[in-house]
Enzyme design. Structure first.
Site, PDB file in Angstrom:
ATOM      1  N   GLY A 159     -21.993  21.194 -16.067  1.00 33.49           N
ATOM      2  CA  GLY A 159     -22.755  21.723 -14.931  1.00 33.49           C
ATOM      3  C   GLY A 159     -22.386  21.008 -13.648  1.00 33.49           C
ATOM      4  CG  ASN A 160     -22.818  22.724 -10.099  1.00 36.31           C
ATOM      5  OD1 ASN A 160     -23.824  22.720  -9.410  1.00 36.31           O
ATOM      6  ND2 ASN A 160     -22.318  23.839 -10.632  1.00 36.31           N
ATOM      7  NE  ARG A 161     -23.192  14.312  -8.712  1.00 32.29           N
ATOM      8  CZ  ARG A 161     -23.713  13.371  -9.491  1.00 32.29           C
ATOM      9  NH1 ARG A 161     -25.008  13.299  -9.675  1.00 32.29           N
ATOM     10  NH2 ARG A 161     -22.906  12.509 -10.077  1.00 32.29           N
ATOM     11  CB  SER A 162     -25.852  23.239  -6.938  1.00 33.86           C
ATOM     12  OG  SER A 162     -26.534  24.043  -6.022  1.00 33.86           O
TER      13      SER A 162
END
Ligand code: CTP
Length: 403
Positions: A203-206
């Site tokens: 995933g990512n930090r958004s």
């Protein structure tokens, strides 16, 4: 600012207490003017205690202060929520049988009506004509929400969420136009997750903050908004239709479906470019020796696909297949503008909001700064400030392209 909160006699009168709180807690001076019928639902002591001001439905109280003229003349905004079919009719015809309708006749400030009634009453030609008259005279009439009504029935007629009414009022108080009224807009927000096994993902930090700010401000500018939210834990923005997704494949399906015929699509979501080539059906166990590498497969580029579809449909504006204005976001750590310009061209979008990320910048913070690259135009710098301000700058450019 001095706000008059008119409350008429519908079951939704209790929701006006929350609207009142939103005004007082943000420093506005509120005078509540209920109708006699509203007082059958919520009593005067409630309004007086919450507003800190006297409350009356009559022109005959405190006559020495000439309230039937003074309250309207002194207001910066009059908002009537809920507005019943009856109060809309009386306002449209200039009747003045109580303090609220007197106030509406003497107010020279902007007036917002938030109607709430049964679907049949809202759709009746008499109400349609009264709403049209009020709008022609410059009043803002917020379309009611669709949903459960007083009885078992559902349909258009529900009072919109008080937070949504509040946002529209703030906008009117600040003199901002409802320039996206009648527009259908799709916003994606958050970050996609690609499953490795049933418990792990890439995933990512958004955080979704920027996408949610875009949805909230578009609603406040009058748009009908579909918000495709990927793994966001923020409170739902009022007035937007929310579609929740997890992976890039889900996001693609939801965005393509919602964007058919839309006036604008804004891809604020951080989309995973790759996914594990195979998703393990059971949790991967720790084993002795070297772990197995995770092989990746490429995800579709949704923004590029939107641009491609529009080109294929040969439509510069909304069409059955293509979408209207297409806006992308690009988070870059290096060579921010050069990478942004190349991305704008490569993805075929109209606007690309470029910002620098890393080291505490942008992700999960309430403020942001960005440059909006414009296809065939000069870039627009948006200084560091709330994500709402950046959202408004994007909508200014979208609204200009739509008009
Ligand atoms: N985007 C998309 N589909 C993808 C990847 C990105 O729709 N598979 C969209 C994002 O929502 C964003 C824009 O494209 O609006 C740019 O995203 P970004 O990750 O910066 O672009 P990439 O094409 O992945 O470029 P990079 O090589 O910088 O990762």
């Amino acid at each position: 600012m001095k706000v008059v909160l008119g409350v008429s006699g519908g079951i939704a009168a209790y929701k006006a207490c929350e609207l009142l709180r939103l005004f007082t807690e943000s420093g506005h001076e509120v005078r509540v003017v209920p109708t006699r019928e509203a007082l059958k639902f919520v009593g005067a002591p409630t309004w007086a205690a919450l507003s800190g001001n006297p409350v009356s439905a009559e022109v005959w109280d405190d006559v020495h202060e000439v309230p039937h003229v003074r309250i309207g003349k002194g207001a910066d905004l009059v908002v009537v929520a809920p507005a019943t079919a009856d109060v809309l009719a009386r306002a449209a015809h200039g009747l003045a049988g109580d303090l609220l309708t007197n106030t509406l006749l003497t107010a020279t400030c902007p007036v917002v009506f938030a109607p709430a009634m049964h679907t049949e009453m809202w759709q009746h030609p008499a109400t349609r004509a009264n709403v049209a008259t009020l709008r022609e005279r410059g009043a803002v009439v917020i379309d009611p929400a669709v949903g459960r009504l007083t009885g078992a029935d559902t349909g258009p007629g529900r009072l919109p969420d008080p937070a949504e009414i509040f946002q529209v009022c703030l906008r009117v108080l600040r003199g901002r136009p409802l320039d996206l009224a009648g527009r259908r807009i799709v916003v994606s927000a958050g970050g996609t997750r690609e499953a490795i096994d049933p418990v792990r993902f890439i995933g990512n930090r958004s955080s979704g903050l920027q996408g949610y700010a875009l949805a909230r401000t578009a609603v406040a500018r009058g748009a009908e908004v579909t918000l495709v939210a990927a793994n966001v834990t923020l409170p739902d923005p009022a007035g937007a239709k929310i579609v929740r997704v997890e992976s890039t494949a889900d996001l693609r399906d939801a965005v393509l479906e919602a964007s058919a015929g839309a006036d604008a699509v804004v891809m604020a979501a951080a989309v995973a470019d790759f996914r594990p080539a195979t998703r393990q059906g059971s949790k991967i166990k720790k084993t002795d020796g070297e772990p197995e590498p995770i092989r990746l497969a490429k995800n579709p580029d949704i923004l590029a696909e939107l641009g491609e579809r529009r080109r294929a449909a040969g439509a510069a504006r909304a069409g059955a297949e293509g979408s209207g204005v297409i806006v992308g976001f690009a988070a870059e750590t290096d060579d921010v503008l050069a990478n942004g310009q190349a991305k704008l061209a490569r993805k075929g979008c109209d606007l690309l909001v470029v910002n620098q990320v890393g080291e505490g910048l942008a992700f999960g913070t309430p403020d942001n700064a960005a440059t909006v690259l414009v296809a065939g135009g000069e870039p627009v710098e948006v200084p560091f400030g709330p994500k709402e301000d950046l959202a408004d700058a994007v909508w200014d450019l979208v609204a200009a392209r739509l008009s």
